[in-house]
Each structure stands twice: as structure tokens, then as C-alpha cells.
Write a protein that holds these residues in place. Sequence first.
Motif, short mmCIF file in Angstrom:
data_model
loop_
_atom_site.label_atom_id
_atom_site.label_comp_id
_atom_site.label_asym_id
_atom_site.label_seq_id
_atom_site.Cartn_x
_atom_site.Cartn_y
_atom_site.Cartn_z
N ALA A 16 55.71 31.11 -2.96
CA ALA A 16 55.75 30.61 -1.57
C ALA A 16 57.61 31.97 -1.63
O ALA A 16 58.39 32.17 -3.11
CB ALA A 16 56.45 29.74 -1.80
N GLU A 17 58.04 31.59 -0.55
CA GLU A 17 58.88 32.51 -0.58
C GLU A 17 59.98 32.01 -1.71
O GLU A 17 61.70 32.97 -1.93
CB GLU A 17 59.64 32.48 1.20
N ASP A 18 60.32 30.77 -1.47
CA ASP A 18 60.99 30.63 -2.17
C ASP A 18 60.65 29.86 -3.58
O ASP A 18 62.36 29.27 -4.49
CB ASP A 18 62.09 28.76 -1.64
N GLU A 19 60.21 30.75 -4.79
CA GLU A 19 59.37 30.52 -5.97
C GLU A 19 59.17 31.78 -6.62
O GLU A 19 59.15 32.80 -6.07
CB GLU A 19 59.18 29.31 -5.99
N THR A 20 59.96 31.73 -7.57
CA THR A 20 59.47 33.16 -8.01
C THR A 20 57.65 32.53 -9.16
O THR A 20 57.25 32.11 -8.81
CB THR A 20 59.97 32.88 -10.01
N ILE A 21 57.80 34.41 -9.04
CA ILE A 21 55.93 34.50 -9.74
C ILE A 21 55.88 33.22 -10.61
O ILE A 21 55.05 32.68 -10.67
CB ILE A 21 55.46 35.66 -9.91
N ALA A 22 56.66 33.81 -11.95
CA ALA A 22 57.03 32.46 -12.79
C ALA A 22 56.87 31.20 -13.13
O ALA A 22 55.96 30.48 -13.37
CB ALA A 22 58.00 32.80 -13.43
N ALA A 23 57.90 30.71 -11.81
CA ALA A 23 57.59 28.71 -10.99
C ALA A 23 55.72 28.97 -10.77
O ALA A 23 55.30 27.82 -10.94
CB ALA A 23 58.86 28.69 -10.04
N ALA A 24 54.82 29.90 -9.97
CA ALA A 24 54.13 29.77 -9.57
C ALA A 24 53.22 29.69 -10.31
O ALA A 24 51.69 28.42 -10.49
CB ALA A 24 54.14 31.36 -8.77
N PHE A 25 53.47 30.32 -10.99
CA PHE A 25 52.15 30.69 -12.56
C PHE A 25 52.58 28.73 -13.31
O PHE A 25 51.56 28.45 -13.52
CB PHE A 25 51.83 31.77 -13.43
#
Length: 85
Positions: A16-25
Amino acid sequence: GFEVLAAKSGVRVQVAEDETIAAAFARSGVRVPVSCEQGICGTCVVSVLEGEPDHRDEYLTDEEKTDQIALCCSRSKTPLLVVDL
Ligand code: FES
């Protein structure tokens, strides 16, 4: 937004626009080691297998940026980014 695929674990997730790739994983169960979370330390760096990163870190050299990405802060220019994770 864009999608990332962790090649080794086979997990694909929308960032999402408001999250980092690390957070998405992380919310999808793929552990990404992070430390500074500001693009400075290099802890979260992995190899890029496909796609073009939108680099936001201060850690990687221009040469390293051709095939690596800092997952705590950088994003993707392509709809899908495949990383060696
Ligand atoms: Fe330090 Fe990403 S956690 S550069």
C-alpha cells in the motif's frame, strides 16, 4: 501501489502507499530483518531478481542499486518487484 514477490518463500503481497515493503512482507509472514528503517544501515538489503526499484535509501552505491534494494524504505517503479527472499 505495487506488488512484491518473495521468490524463495513464494509469497506475493500488495504494498500500500502508506506502508513499506518490509512491513508488507512482515504482515504476510515473510521476515525482513530491519534496524534503522531509514535507509542508512543496510540491514534490510536484498537482491532484486525482476522489476525496477525506486530507490529511497542512502546506503547502496549506484552500482549496487542495479541489482539490490533496501526494503525498509525503497519502492518500485514497476508493477511487480521480485526479490531474493
Ligand atoms: Fe537500515 Fe533498511 S533497515 S537501511
